[in-house]
Design an enzyme around this catalytic site. Structure first.
Site, short mmCIF file in Angstrom:
data_model
loop_
_atom_site.label_atom_id
_atom_site.label_comp_id
_atom_site.label_asym_id
_atom_site.label_seq_id
_atom_site.Cartn_x
_atom_site.Cartn_y
_atom_site.Cartn_z
N ARG A 14 0.84 -1.20 0.00
CA ARG A 14 0.00 0.00 0.00
C ARG A 14 0.87 1.25 0.00
O ARG A 14 0.89 2.01 -0.96
CB ARG A 14 -0.96 -0.01 1.20
CG ARG A 14 -2.12 1.01 1.06
CD ARG A 14 -1.73 2.41 1.42
NE ARG A 14 -1.23 2.51 2.79
CZ ARG A 14 -0.64 3.60 3.28
NH1 ARG A 14 -0.44 4.68 2.52
NH2 ARG A 14 -0.20 3.63 4.53
N ASP A 15 1.67 1.45 1.05
CA ASP A 15 2.54 2.62 1.09
C ASP A 15 3.57 2.55 -0.04
O ASP A 15 3.95 3.56 -0.63
CB ASP A 15 3.25 2.72 2.44
CG ASP A 15 3.43 4.16 2.91
OD1 ASP A 15 3.82 4.99 2.08
OD2 ASP A 15 3.18 4.44 4.09
N HIS A 18 3.15 4.25 -3.62
CA HIS A 18 3.63 5.59 -3.98
C HIS A 18 4.95 5.51 -4.74
O HIS A 18 5.11 6.10 -5.81
CB HIS A 18 3.81 6.44 -2.72
CG HIS A 18 2.56 6.78 -2.01
ND1 HIS A 18 1.58 7.59 -2.55
CD2 HIS A 18 2.09 6.42 -0.78
CE1 HIS A 18 0.58 7.73 -1.69
NE2 HIS A 18 0.88 7.03 -0.61
N SER A 168 3.20 10.83 9.11
CA SER A 168 3.12 10.82 7.65
C SER A 168 4.27 11.55 6.98
O SER A 168 4.64 11.24 5.84
CB SER A 168 1.81 11.46 7.19
OG SER A 168 0.72 11.00 7.94
N HIS A 195 2.83 4.40 13.01
CA HIS A 195 3.25 4.28 11.62
C HIS A 195 4.29 5.36 11.36
O HIS A 195 4.00 6.56 11.51
CB HIS A 195 2.04 4.47 10.69
CG HIS A 195 2.37 4.51 9.23
ND1 HIS A 195 2.23 3.42 8.41
CD2 HIS A 195 2.80 5.52 8.43
CE1 HIS A 195 2.55 3.75 7.17
NE2 HIS A 195 2.91 5.04 7.15
N HIS A 197 7.65 7.17 9.02
CA HIS A 197 8.38 7.37 7.77
C HIS A 197 9.81 7.77 8.11
O HIS A 197 10.09 8.32 9.18
CB HIS A 197 7.70 8.41 6.89
CG HIS A 197 6.54 7.85 6.11
ND1 HIS A 197 6.67 7.36 4.84
CD2 HIS A 197 5.24 7.66 6.47
CE1 HIS A 197 5.50 6.89 4.43
NE2 HIS A 197 4.62 7.06 5.40
N TYR A 286 3.91 16.00 3.80
CA TYR A 286 3.33 14.68 3.56
C TYR A 286 4.23 13.86 2.63
O TYR A 286 4.58 14.31 1.54
CB TYR A 286 1.95 14.87 2.92
CG TYR A 286 1.01 13.72 2.98
CD1 TYR A 286 0.72 13.07 4.17
CD2 TYR A 286 0.35 13.29 1.82
CE1 TYR A 286 -0.18 12.02 4.20
CE2 TYR A 286 -0.55 12.25 1.85
CZ TYR A 286 -0.82 11.62 3.05
OH TYR A 286 -1.72 10.58 3.08
#
Length: 342
Positions: A14-15, A18, A168, A195, A197, A286
């Protein structure tokens, strides 16, 4: 496997969409799903990078319909369950119903950190459908802790079984993660997730901080395949946490195999902390804006870092991708001016 210290949710499919420009093939999804299932991962996420219904000119068109990818992943699982992301305003209740029909078992309903109230109908439906239901507070660095707690309580009141602190932008530092997870643990009765990044190279450290503060759901992606500089690297997370004495329930050899023998082979580029993604973490932008920003900078022949700094100052959030091109167009005449004067 039982008696896990927490659940690791893998978000590669999913991620990672991108970074893959939403071009996953069925075979890539099948092979990755098969490997995650064999490794003992209980939950992994499959959908467009921006969630159900995200395939569009605004967010990027999918090469293969996400429902077909969800169905392909589900067919490979003997024990793992499929999660999907739903951002109200992008995905709809109909999208969620369709995802359940092809194999989804969990949904993470994601909103901006100050907008949990838009998710009530989606969380209610998810519980009615018997899904594991999670509230996902995105861009968690953009709100004071009191506001984060307030919004998390809304998610819990709607029926969320887990509420996530979602970094995010990859902008949080470990002590800030500790403060946020601790606050939610003290104020909510549901489980708490994190979650991360890696735009500031803090994803692993932040995940450790979250676990030590009491988070029981933590996210990762294989080879860190995700937006920006990617996520906490799943296989590294398994190794580090097992070394620390936690029980992940994931077979280290098998998770390494799917990371290196499957995912590494289709990645378009290594997930590194580059100048641009670093600026995303520094400015609080983001993570999924990275490829859009690179494209706009090339089109208007300007420094992509200038766009990111401006986005950070404007506190742009997911769904405002159109601002990237507006900013790039406005910056064109300012090429001779200092970045920090814009």
């Amino acid at each position: 496997m039982n008696n896990r210290s927490f659940e690791i949710v893998d978000v590669t499919l999913r991620d990672g969409s991108h970074s893959m420009r939403h071009a996953f093939t069925k075979e890539q999804v099948r092979e990755t799903a098969r490997g995650l299932d064999k490794a003992g991962v209980n939950y992994f996420e499959v959908s467009h990078g921006d969630g159900l219904g995200g395939s569009s000119m605004q967010y990027g068109l999918s090469k293969v319909d996400e429902l077909e990818l969800i169905e392909a992943a589900a067919a490979e699982c003997s024990q793992a369950k499929i999660s999907v992301l739903l951002i109200p305003g992008i995905g709809t209740k109909n999208d969620l119903n369709d995802a359940v029909k092809v194999g989804a078992n969990m949904v993470r309903v994601a909103t901006h950190v100050t907008e949990a109230d838009v998710a009530k109908q989606h969380i209610t439906l998810a519980r009615e459908l018997g899904l594991k239901t999670i509230g996902f507070l995105m861009m968690a660095h953009m709100a004071p802790i009191e506001k984060l707690v307030e919004q998390a309580k809304l998610f819990e009141s709607y029926g969320a079984e887990v509420v996530y602190v979602t970094d995010s932008a990859g902008a949080l530092l470990p002590h800030e993660v500790t403060e946020r997870i601790t606050a939610l643990k003290n104020e909510l009765s549901c489980e708490i997730g994190f979650h991360g990044h890696n735009n500031l190279s803090m994803a692993m450290a932040n995940t450790l901080a979250a676990v030590q503060a009491g988070a029981t759901y933590i996210d990762g992606s294989l080879r860190a395949l995700g937006a920006g500089s990617g996520n906490t690297q799943t296989e590294v997370m398994v190794a580090v946490l097992e070394k620390m004495g936690y029980h992940t329930g994931v077979d280290l050899y098998k998770i390494l195999d799917v990371a290196n023998d499957v995912v590494a082979k289709f990645m378009p580029r290594p997930q590194e902390v580059t100048g641009s993604s670093l600026m995303m973490g520094y400015s609080g932008v983001y993570s999924s804006f990275l490829l859009h920003t690179e494209k706009a900078a090339k089109k208007f022949n300007i420094d992509e870092r200038d766009i990111l700094v401006k986005l950070g100052k404007m506190q742009a959030v997911g769904g405002q991708e159109d601002l990237i091109y507006e900013i790039a167009a406005r910056l064109q005449p300012l090429l001779s001016e200092s970045t920090y004067d814009i």
